[in-house]
Design a protein around this motif. Structure first.
Motif, PDB file in Angstrom:
ATOM      1  N   LEU A 196       0.861  -1.225  -0.088  1.00 12.24           N
ATOM      2  CA  LEU A 196       0.152  -0.043   0.108  1.00 12.24           C
ATOM      3  C   LEU A 196       0.865   1.326  -0.236  1.00 12.24           C
ATOM      4  CD1 LEU A 196      -2.694  -1.036   2.722  1.00 12.24           C
ATOM      5  CD2 LEU A 196      -2.918  -1.085   0.121  1.00 12.24           C
ATOM      6  N   SER A 197       1.023   1.860  -1.022  1.00 18.70           N
ATOM      7  CA  SER A 197       1.851   3.012  -1.319  1.00 18.70           C
ATOM      8  C   SER A 197       1.319   3.904  -2.253  1.00 18.70           C
ATOM      9  CB  SER A 197       3.362   2.560  -1.663  1.00 18.70           C
ATOM     10  OG  SER A 197       3.201   1.934  -2.924  1.00 18.70           O
ATOM     11  N   LEU A 198       1.973   5.211  -2.068  1.00 15.61           N
ATOM     12  CA  LEU A 198       1.639   6.269  -3.046  1.00 15.61           C
ATOM     13  C   LEU A 198       2.984   7.324  -2.995  1.00 15.61           C
ATOM     14  CD1 LEU A 198      -0.617   7.661  -4.711  1.00 15.61           C
ATOM     15  CD2 LEU A 198      -1.292   9.101  -2.457  1.00 15.61           C
ATOM     16  N   SER A 199       3.207   7.798  -4.292  1.00 16.80           N
ATOM     17  CA  SER A 199       4.209   8.677  -4.269  1.00 16.80           C
ATOM     18  C   SER A 199       4.198   9.707  -3.241  1.00 16.80           C
ATOM     19  CB  SER A 199       4.602   8.995  -5.870  1.00 16.80           C
ATOM     20  OG  SER A 199       5.490   9.883  -5.936  1.00 16.80           O
ATOM     21  N   ALA A 200       5.418   9.991  -2.651  1.00 13.47           N
ATOM     22  CA  ALA A 200       5.787  11.079  -1.752  1.00 13.47           C
ATOM     23  C   ALA A 200       4.549  11.153  -0.705  1.00 13.47           C
ATOM     24  CB  ALA A 200       5.910  12.592  -2.693  1.00 13.47           C
ATOM     25  N   CYS A 201       4.086   9.967  -0.397  1.00 15.96           N
ATOM     26  CA  CYS A 201       3.134   9.889   0.910  1.00 15.96           C
ATOM     27  C   CYS A 201       3.902   9.480   2.155  1.00 15.96           C
ATOM     28  CB  CYS A 201       1.750   9.078   0.280  1.00 15.96           C
ATOM     29  SG  CYS A 201       0.495   9.009   1.596  1.00 15.96           S
TER      30      CYS A 201
ATOM     31  N   GLU B  33      -5.228   6.042   6.284  1.00 16.26           N
ATOM     32  CA  GLU B  33      -6.324   5.371   6.988  1.00 16.26           C
ATOM     33  C   GLU B  33      -6.847   4.325   6.543  1.00 16.26           C
ATOM     34  OE1 GLU B  33     -10.618   7.445   8.876  1.00 16.26           O
ATOM     35  OE2 GLU B  33      -9.451   8.732   7.342  1.00 16.26           O
ATOM     36  N   ASN B  34      -7.084   4.144   5.015  1.00 12.44           N
ATOM     37  CA  ASN B  34      -7.565   2.793   4.641  1.00 12.44           C
ATOM     38  C   ASN B  34      -6.661   1.680   4.891  1.00 12.44           C
ATOM     39  OD1 ASN B  34      -9.977   3.969   3.451  1.00 12.44           O
ATOM     40  ND2 ASN B  34      -8.877   4.218   1.526  1.00 12.44           N
ATOM     41  N   ALA B  35      -5.102   1.849   4.973  1.00  9.68           N
ATOM     42  CA  ALA B  35      -4.215   0.990   5.258  1.00  9.68           C
ATOM     43  C   ALA B  35      -4.604   0.458   6.774  1.00  9.68           C
ATOM     44  CB  ALA B  35      -2.857   1.513   5.147  1.00  9.68           C
ATOM     45  N   ILE B  36      -4.829   1.478   7.734  1.00 11.49           N
ATOM     46  CA  ILE B  36      -5.141   1.153   9.176  1.00 11.49           C
ATOM     47  C   ILE B  36      -6.134   0.211   9.038  1.00 11.49           C
ATOM     48  CG2 ILE B  36      -5.705   2.024  11.279  1.00 11.49           C
ATOM     49  CD1 ILE B  36      -4.053   4.563  10.510  1.00 11.49           C
ATOM     50  N   ASN B  37      -7.315   0.605   8.517  1.00  9.96           N
ATOM     51  CA  ASN B  37      -8.522  -0.323   8.517  1.00  9.96           C
ATOM     52  C   ASN B  37      -8.364  -1.637   7.872  1.00  9.96           C
ATOM     53  OD1 ASN B  37      -9.976   1.981   9.680  1.00  9.96           O
ATOM     54  ND2 ASN B  37     -10.427   2.765   8.022  1.00  9.96           N
TER      55      ASN B  37
ATOM     56  N   ALA C 241      -6.066  -3.911  10.054  1.00 10.63           N
ATOM     57  CA  ALA C 241      -6.782  -4.230  11.353  1.00 10.63           C
ATOM     58  C   ALA C 241      -8.077  -5.391  11.235  1.00 10.63           C
ATOM     59  CB  ALA C 241      -7.512  -3.035  12.202  1.00 10.63           C
ATOM     60  N   LYS C 242      -8.629  -5.175  10.171  1.00 13.60           N
ATOM     61  CA  LYS C 242      -9.907  -6.071   9.922  1.00 13.60           C
ATOM     62  C   LYS C 242      -9.684  -7.124   8.967  1.00 13.60           C
ATOM     63  CE  LYS C 242     -13.231  -2.064   9.977  1.00 13.60           C
ATOM     64  NZ  LYS C 242     -14.106  -1.095   9.265  1.00 13.60           N
ATOM     65  N   GLN C 243      -8.776  -6.992   7.946  1.00 16.64           N
ATOM     66  CA  GLN C 243      -8.541  -8.370   7.226  1.00 16.64           C
ATOM     67  C   GLN C 243      -7.325  -8.950   7.454  1.00 16.64           C
ATOM     68  OE1 GLN C 243      -9.105  -7.399   2.835  1.00 16.64           O
ATOM     69  NE2 GLN C 243     -10.384  -5.488   3.379  1.00 16.64           N
ATOM     70  N   TYR C 244      -6.355  -8.402   8.089  1.00 19.10           N
ATOM     71  CA  TYR C 244      -4.731  -8.985   8.438  1.00 19.10           C
ATOM     72  C   TYR C 244      -4.287  -8.708   9.487  1.00 19.10           C
ATOM     73  CZ  TYR C 244      -4.958  -8.497   3.198  1.00 19.10           C
ATOM     74  OH  TYR C 244      -5.588  -9.038   1.999  1.00 19.10           O
ATOM     75  N   PRO C 245      -5.252  -8.977  10.866  1.00 21.12           N
ATOM     76  CA  PRO C 245      -4.716  -8.772  12.170  1.00 21.12           C
ATOM     77  C   PRO C 245      -3.536  -9.631  12.343  1.00 21.12           C
ATOM     78  CG  PRO C 245      -6.861  -9.931  11.959  1.00 21.12           C
ATOM     79  CD  PRO C 245      -6.665  -9.558  10.624  1.00 21.12           C
TER      80      PRO C 245
ATOM     81  N   CYS D  94       1.526   4.184  16.076  1.00 17.79           N
ATOM     82  CA  CYS D  94       0.807   3.577  17.259  1.00 17.79           C
ATOM     83  C   CYS D  94      -0.651   2.773  16.948  1.00 17.79           C
ATOM     84  CB  CYS D  94       0.789   4.425  18.478  1.00 17.79           C
ATOM     85  SG  CYS D  94       2.402   4.814  19.158  1.00 17.79           S
ATOM     86  N   GLU D  95      -1.285   3.786  15.969  1.00 19.14           N
ATOM     87  CA  GLU D  95      -2.776   2.998  15.621  1.00 19.14           C
ATOM     88  C   GLU D  95      -2.431   1.931  14.913  1.00 19.14           C
ATOM     89  OE1 GLU D  95      -6.840   4.835  13.971  1.00 19.14           O
ATOM     90  OE2 GLU D  95      -5.188   6.186  14.137  1.00 19.14           O
ATOM     91  N   PHE D  96      -1.633   1.753  13.970  1.00 18.00           N
ATOM     92  CA  PHE D  96      -1.407   0.234  13.120  1.00 18.00           C
ATOM     93  C   PHE D  96      -0.867  -0.735  14.368  1.00 18.00           C
ATOM     94  CE2 PHE D  96      -0.319   2.688   9.205  1.00 18.00           C
ATOM     95  CZ  PHE D  96      -1.019   2.062   8.483  1.00 18.00           C
ATOM     96  N   SER D  97      -0.126  -0.498  15.282  1.00 20.47           N
ATOM     97  CA  SER D  97       0.400  -1.418  16.186  1.00 20.47           C
ATOM     98  C   SER D  97      -0.875  -2.104  17.134  1.00 20.47           C
ATOM     99  CB  SER D  97       1.562  -0.777  17.286  1.00 20.47           C
ATOM    100  OG  SER D  97       0.972   0.278  18.153  1.00 20.47           O
ATOM    101  N   GLU D  98      -1.812  -1.360  17.197  1.00 14.70           N
ATOM    102  CA  GLU D  98      -2.897  -1.840  17.932  1.00 14.70           C
ATOM    103  C   GLU D  98      -3.357  -3.080  17.677  1.00 14.70           C
ATOM    104  OE1 GLU D  98      -6.051   0.897  18.190  1.00 14.70           O
ATOM    105  OE2 GLU D  98      -4.749   2.514  19.006  1.00 14.70           O
TER     106      GLU D  98
END
Length: 214
Positions: A4-9, A34-38, A41-45, A101-105
């Motif tokens: 999940l990536s985007l140039s210069a993001c 934000e989509n990556a976090i969701n 968490a939901k599909q790849y915990p 930290c949100e990812f790490s939850e």
């Protein structure tokens, strides 16, 4: 493996960019994060997440040209800044730590130390000097220059380690010695420009990922 990536993001939830005149805000980067976090968490915990950014590009500007370092910031989260000052850098790095930290939850998070930015296009410089001089010029920067530019990025990553248990992946022992960071190894470019690793460079540092996939 999911990319999940985007140039210069940079990996900062809510990050948006504006053009050089401060207009036309683009929210795609923040939405992607934000989509990556969701999704994670939901599909790849519990699946490991590796975060790789050119963090100092936002914090300090591009380093390829001196005038780029004084360019106005164009990436913001909750506050607009007119210069890349300490307050701006604190704001961005705080939001980046919060995002990590949100990812790490729900997932173990690994942060790759910044890749050295060598200022000069490595393969092009080596090719040109080889054509004219018969010997390719070594592209390198002092290790101290790397450390100075990346100090804030390191501090941000270390804060994420302390605050929410992120782990560090360090490619620097493969790319630098005690004096300099180099653009090649045994005459083979490690980069395909000045700051993106080539396939050879990526393979060279690949042992750092052993911890993730063990």
């Amino acid at each position: 493996m999911l990319d999940l990536s985007l140039s210069a993001c940079s990996t900062i939830k809510g990050l948006y960019s504006v053009d050089s005149n401060g207009n036309n805000p683009n929210y795609n980067c923040g939405k992607l994060v934000e989509n990556a976090i969701n999704i994670s968490a939901k599909q790849y915990p519990n699946v490991p997440i590796i975060i790789i950014n050119r963090t100092s590009q936002n914090l300090h500007g591009f380093n390829e040209h001196e005038d780029s370092l004084s360019a106005l910031p164009t990436n913001f989260v909750n506050k607009v800044f007119v210069e890349r000052n300490d307050e701006y850098r604190i704001n961005l790095t705080e939001h980046m730590v919060n995002t990590i930290c949100e990812f790490s939850e729900n997932n173990p998070v690994y942060l790759m130390r910044p890749t050295p930015e060598l200022i000069t296009d490595v393969p092009l410089t080596m090719f040109r000097t080889s054509m004219f001089n018969g010997v390719p010029k070594k592209v390198k920067i002092p290790l101290t220059s790397y450390q100075e530019r990346q100090r804030t990025a390191y501090r941000m990553q270390d804060e994420a380690v302390t605050r929410c248990g992120a782990k560090i992946l360090d490619p620097i022992p493969y790319l630098c010695n005690s004096d300099s960071c180099y653009g090649d190894k045994n005459g083979i470019p490690l980069y395909f420009d000045d700051d993106h690793l080539s396939s050879y460079g990526s393979k060279l540092i690949s042992p750092i990922y052993d911890e993730v996939f063990k």
